[in-house]
Scaffold this active site. Structure first.
Site, short mmCIF file in Angstrom:
data_model
loop_
_atom_site.label_atom_id
_atom_site.label_comp_id
_atom_site.label_asym_id
_atom_site.label_seq_id
_atom_site.Cartn_x
_atom_site.Cartn_y
_atom_site.Cartn_z
N HIS A 343 0.35 -1.37 0.64
CA HIS A 343 0.14 0.06 0.21
C HIS A 343 0.41 1.09 -0.14
O HIS A 343 2.24 1.73 0.40
CB HIS A 343 -0.83 0.00 1.02
CG HIS A 343 -1.00 -0.02 2.78
ND1 HIS A 343 -0.43 1.32 2.94
CD2 HIS A 343 -0.18 -0.47 3.54
CE1 HIS A 343 -0.04 0.90 4.32
NE2 HIS A 343 -0.01 0.26 4.84
N ASP A 353 5.85 2.35 7.00
CA ASP A 353 4.24 2.10 7.05
C ASP A 353 3.45 2.75 6.02
O ASP A 353 2.83 3.89 6.88
CB ASP A 353 3.99 1.95 8.02
CG ASP A 353 1.63 1.05 7.66
OD1 ASP A 353 1.66 1.02 7.02
OD2 ASP A 353 1.51 0.95 8.78
N GLU A 390 -5.20 1.69 2.36
CA GLU A 390 -5.13 0.20 2.84
C GLU A 390 -5.34 0.78 4.41
O GLU A 390 -6.27 -0.13 4.96
CB GLU A 390 -3.44 -0.07 2.86
CG GLU A 390 -3.85 -1.42 3.53
CD GLU A 390 -3.06 -1.62 4.99
OE1 GLU A 390 -3.01 -2.87 5.10
OE2 GLU A 390 -2.76 -0.58 5.48
N GLU A 391 -5.03 1.55 4.57
CA GLU A 391 -4.99 1.82 6.37
C GLU A 391 -6.55 2.35 6.54
O GLU A 391 -6.84 2.01 7.71
CB GLU A 391 -4.15 3.65 6.31
CG GLU A 391 -3.01 3.34 6.08
CD GLU A 391 -2.01 2.51 7.10
OE1 GLU A 391 -2.80 1.68 7.65
OE2 GLU A 391 -0.99 2.05 7.18
N ASP A 419 4.15 -5.19 3.47
CA ASP A 419 3.65 -4.38 4.47
C ASP A 419 4.35 -4.08 5.25
O ASP A 419 4.39 -4.98 5.83
CB ASP A 419 2.01 -4.36 4.68
CG ASP A 419 1.35 -3.58 5.98
OD1 ASP A 419 1.92 -2.35 5.51
OD2 ASP A 419 0.16 -3.52 5.64
N HIS A 506 1.44 4.95 12.98
CA HIS A 506 0.50 6.11 12.70
C HIS A 506 0.93 6.98 13.38
O HIS A 506 -0.04 7.80 13.67
CB HIS A 506 -0.60 5.17 12.66
CG HIS A 506 -1.26 3.82 11.88
ND1 HIS A 506 -1.98 2.63 12.09
CD2 HIS A 506 0.29 3.64 11.19
CE1 HIS A 506 -2.01 1.87 11.52
NE2 HIS A 506 -1.03 1.95 9.86
#
Ligand code: ZN
Length: 698
Positions: A343, A353, A390-391, A419, A506
């Site tokens: 992603h 990420d 994706e998130e 990922d 995140h």
């Protein structure tokens, strides 16, 4: 996101193999050619080039639906084109509200508006740029006021414990810590129990100072670091479940969507302490105390708070997202496809990420494209994809899989997922048991950046294994873009990456600066993930006969039968598993004799048509373990081997159709599901048998 929940399995198959073993699925001639190509291709991904891509792709926060994310699309497409690859962009329109205002205030004691922004830190230029507000994706919108209740991890069993203490969250603001379950499940349970808002915080015990030094002095989460992330419990656009959200697609109305209704806001432990420190009422049960430096209490109150989330759902909830594809057409089996993807969206600069996964896909594509220019055209079609959104709920990959399901069902040989490909030095891998042997073989080929041996040797060393055991590999649970391919269509999948301290997950601090200081300073592990990717792609694309290992597959399945038997026995059901056992036994027998027949036939010359027939049968094996109507609880989930646990979201459940029936206490259903699963294993064994017949027929 990527949380690998490996059911730790020690596979007692052949120990470390010798260097020049035959390549499964290759005749002697094509094996020699393949070895030469792989030796060449794994030299091509480079740390310098990986670092360049990483810097470019992580230069700003690129949340799905923002202009910055369209920039990453253009970067990837331009790179792929510059290497001579054919490219395509697919756009989907997604119901995806973005926040316009987020506030959390303590109303009593001592009123205080909490500062939610993650402050800039020295040495990290992207920490001072625009950041995405700290709100969970698909949070409800509105304003809620109430007393605060601490609910531990917010698991089903935590609410049961609160019930037994006579404490309710109805009309209250629940505060849960991250961990032990997918955050969407935390939102669902809080709402189900009547909470008016949910705050989810990162406890220092989880990924903060209890674990290590905090950013920017160390890699772990500082008191202001926030874990954003989606609270959607579905895969794909919630307004177009089960079909692609092309432009103009019909949609469910906003008030009918299966999304949280209450505001859900993530906070750091600095802000969590501003609320939790003043809680009184019941003391916490065993195991509920976290890492903050005061005694935790449950409440309710006397702390009161207000949570406000405003967003654009009334004005512009639909936003375009963009998946990118780069292709190399196969020379011999053009309709059979090997696909790799990662992603491209993030919650911040996203260096780990998932810029790292995107970089692995890019560098693998560059390596393979260069090899193809030297004349090494692959036999099967190769696809190098990057997914958007994706998130928010695996949206870009899910919409694509729904869009192209016929072609994928028929021709997709494997989907490889990247990922968080590199944020440390510890290798991990997993996926469908049919591809684990191939991944181990490739790990034996690629040198580890520490210079002491291969990735495989380091992987074994780090796992402290008995001689005959292979390193543990994760099962496909949930939580990343393989879900559409694996859970919906039954396509074999594999994933791998280099893990490490994950303290900026995140947050705005998942940045190029963090990566160069802590994650992968030399970008060696980025390049190594890409080397594995390039070799995996070629190994699967060039095999004469697809190298799936259904012996290892059957042996893995057999280990799940005893626990299944036990959970039926716990219900006092007399549930013979002999049928399932013998179907799995048959799969193993058929696979063993197929492997032997394959190796002898590949010593001679087989025609393309014959190989196509063999491969077509092999493609049916894992498809046979899916069913069109899916799981009773979740029709989109058609694969009957693994699924994410519906009550956890990250944890993996094996044989979900049977296990969910047992969990629900419905004996008749459980019996029917067991028979159904047994029949499907018989069909899978038959597909292997058909492949063997096709080998013999000339
Ligand atoms: Zn991710």
């Amino acid at each position: 996101m990527s949380i690998r929940t490996a059911a730790l399995l020690f596979v007692a198959v052949s120990p470390s193999a010798k260097a020049q073993q035959p390549l499964p699925g290759y005749g002697p001639q094509s094996a020699a050619t393949e070895r030469a190509i792989e030796t060449d291709v794994i030299k091509r991904p480079s740390p310098a080039s990986a670092s360049g891509h990483s810097r470019a792709l992580s230069k700003e926060t690129h949340v799905a639906g923002t202009p910055a994310q369209a920039t990453t699309r253009d970067y990837v497409i331009n790179q792929m084109k510059s290497w001579g690859l054919e490219t395509e962009v697919r756009s989907y329109d997604i119901w995806m509200p973005h926040p316009t205002a987020v506030h959390v205030s303590r109303l009593s004691p001592q009123p205080k508006e909490l500062s939610l922004r993650e402050p800039s830190v020295p040495g990290d230029p992207t920490s001072s740029l625009w950041q995405y507000p700290t709100v969970n994706g698909y949070s409800g919108a509105g304003e809620a006021t109430g007393e605060v209740v601490y609910v531990n991890y917010g698991l089903i069993e935590d609410y049961a414990q609160l019930d037994s203490l006579g404490i309710s969250v109805r009309g209250k603001i629940a505060v849960a810590r991250y961990g032990r379950s997918f955050r969407g499940i935390k939102a669902r349970e809080a709402e189900k129990h009547g909470a008016v808002a949910l705050l989810i915080y990162s406890d220092p015990q989880d990924d903060g100072f209890v674990v290590g030094d905090v950013y920017p002095d160390g890699p772990m989460r500082n008191s202001s670091g926030v874990q954003r992330g989606s609270v959607l419990n579905l895969d794909g656009d919630p307004s177009t479940q089960g079909y692609p959200s092309r432009q103009g697609a019909s949609r469910l109305a906003a008030d009918r969507l299966d999304v949280p209704r209450i505001p859900v806001v993530p906070i750091g432990y600095g802000n969590a302490a501003e609320l939790l420190r003043f809680l009184r009422g019941a003391g916490v049960p065993r195991g509920w105390q976290g890492g903050l430096s005061f005694r935790y209490h449950i409440g309710p109150g006397p702390v009161k708070a207000r949570v406000t989330v405003r967003d654009d759902r009334a004005t512009s909830p639909i936003k375009p997202i963009y998946d990118t594809f780069a292709m190399i057409r196969g020379s011999q089996f053009p309709d059979e496809m090997v696909i790799i993807g990662g992603h491209r969206d993030g919650w911040g600069p996203g260096a780990a990420d998932n810029v790292s996964g995107t970089v692995s896909v890019l560098e693998a594509a560059r390596a393979v494209a260069e090899a193809v220019k030297q004349g090494a055209r692959p036999k099967r079609t190769m696809v190098f994809a990057t997914w958007d959104a994706e998130e928010w709920g695996l949206i870009g990959s899910t919409e694509y899989v729904e869009d192209d399901s016929l072609r994928l069902s028929r021709g997709a040989v494997a989907y490889l997922n990247q990922d968080v490909a590199a944020q440390g030095a510890r290798f991990g891998g997993g996926g469908s048991p049919s591809l684990r042997g191939t991944l181990r073989d490739i790990a034996r080929l690629v040198p580890d950046p520490n210079g002491k041996g291969t990735v495989y040797a380091e992987w074994r060393r780090g796992s402290a294994l008995p001689d005959s055991a292979e390193p543990a590999m994760g099962d496909p649970g949930g939580g990343s873009d393989f879900a559409g391919f694996y859970n919906h269509l039954g396509i074999p999948i594999a994933e791998w990456g280099f893990g490490g301290a994950g303290g900026v997950y995140h947050s705005q601090y998942d940045s190029y600066a963090w990566m160069t200081k802590f994650g992968d300073p030399g970008f060696q592990y980025h390049a190594t993930a890409a080397k594995i990717a390039a070799a995996m792609m070629l190994r699967l694309a060039n095999a004469d006969v697809l190298p799936y290992d259904y012996v290892e597959y059957a042996r893995t399945m057999r280990r799940y039968v005893t626990p299944l038997e036990r959970s039926a026995a716990d219900r006092k059901w007399n549930f013979p598993m002999t049928g399932l056992r013998s179907a799995i036994d048959r799969l193993e027998r058929e696979a063993a004799s197929f492997n032997a027949a394959r190796d002898s036939v590949l010593g001679t010359s087989a025609s393309t048509q014959q190989l196509q027939r063999v491969n077509a049968s092999l493609l049916r094996v894992e498809r046979a373990l899916t069913r069109p109507e899916g799981l009773k609880t979740r029709p989109w989930f058609r694969n009957l081997i693994y699924a994410a646990d519906e009550d956890n979201g990250y944890a993996n459940m094996v044989f979900p159709s049977v296990n969910e029936a047992i969990r629900s206490g419905n004996e008749e259903l459980a019996r029917a599901e067991l028979e159904d699963l047994t029949r499907r294993f018989e069909a899978a064994a038959q597909a292997v048998s058909d492949a063997r017949s096709a080998l013999r027929a000339r």
